[in-house]
Write an enzyme that holds these catalytic residues in place. Sequence first.
Site, PDB file in Angstrom:
ATOM      1  N   ASP A 111       0.828  -1.208   0.000  1.00  0.00           N
ATOM      2  CA  ASP A 111       0.000   0.000   0.000  1.00  0.00           C
ATOM      3  C   ASP A 111       0.865   1.264   0.000  1.00  0.00           C
ATOM      4  O   ASP A 111       2.042   1.224   0.373  1.00  0.00           O
ATOM      5  CB  ASP A 111      -0.910   0.018   1.237  1.00  0.00           C
ATOM      6  CG  ASP A 111      -1.920  -1.116   1.201  1.00  0.00           C
ATOM      7  OD1 ASP A 111      -2.229  -1.605   0.101  1.00  0.00           O
ATOM      8  OD2 ASP A 111      -2.388  -1.509   2.293  1.00  0.00           O
TER       9      ASP A 111
HETATM   10  N1  URA Z   1      -1.329  -6.061   3.681  1.00  0.00           N
HETATM   11  C1  URA Z   1      -1.841  -4.810   3.713  1.00  0.00           C
HETATM   12  O1  URA Z   1      -2.903  -4.570   4.261  1.00  0.00           O
HETATM   13  N2  URA Z   1      -1.155  -3.839   3.094  1.00  0.00           N
HETATM   14  C2  URA Z   1       0.045  -4.023   2.487  1.00  0.00           C
HETATM   15  O2  URA Z   1       0.630  -3.086   1.960  1.00  0.00           O
HETATM   16  C3  URA Z   1       0.562  -5.338   2.483  1.00  0.00           C
HETATM   17  C4  URA Z   1      -0.145  -6.340   3.087  1.00  0.00           C
END
Ligand code: URA
Length: 244
Positions: A111
């Site tokens: 993310d």
């Molecule tokens: N899980 C998440 O919620 N976000 C990420 O960036 C990676 C794994």
Amino acid sequence: MNQTMNKTITTRLNKFISDSGICSRRKAEEMILQGRVSVNNKVIDKLFYKVDPDKDKVFLDGERITPKRHLYFLLNKPMGVITTTDDEKNRKTVVELIKTKEKIFPVGRLDYNTTGVLLLTNDGDFSNLLTHPKNKVPREYEVRLDRPIMDEDIDKLQTGVFIEGKRGRFNKISFTSKNSKKFINVVATEGRNHFVKKMFAALSYTVVSLNRISFAGIKADIPQGAYRQLTKLEISGVIKNYGR
Ligand code: URA
């Protein structure tokens, strides 16, 4: 005449295409079957066709393609960078952080505000090995929650909770601080989008910060924002562990 001097080294057509960094071998097979590939001006729609990379001219949709050198990078992703090759909102992308003329792409995603280990490559097959759910590649995350986790929820997260109608679980949970149950490490072998956040959200916790400390055993051993090439050992380790 000396036999070895005449010997040509051939490669499967789908491998030749994936080695040019366009797509995976599986996708290349689809393209071959769709009649989009020609070799020396003749359409080839047979999957087992072999080419001589030094002599044969291969075209996809009428455009010449040539195999590229494979590149493998580890980026310790900083916050505020988007995991994509191109962002329509003009935000900084992970690809822009790496200086290379080759077209590379991220293996899976993190993310916008997640930090940590992100691999980037131009090798579609390598990327598929790491992201295919059947390979259950381990991802380890450092998580900070909005409130201390309760013991019964630790059990639930390891047995399995439902997110979007499908069960998900953490393979391992441990604490990183003696004093606070807000700081935990989790290991997951799933790569569904926002997996960690959704797992905690299912039990009404909010993930305040998320850092991936390792992926397929490859650790973030460089500062945030920095990158390096994978070592030969790391590349061969992935192929050995998850290869066909
Ligand atoms: N899980 C998440 O919620 N976000 C990420 O960036 C990676 C794994």
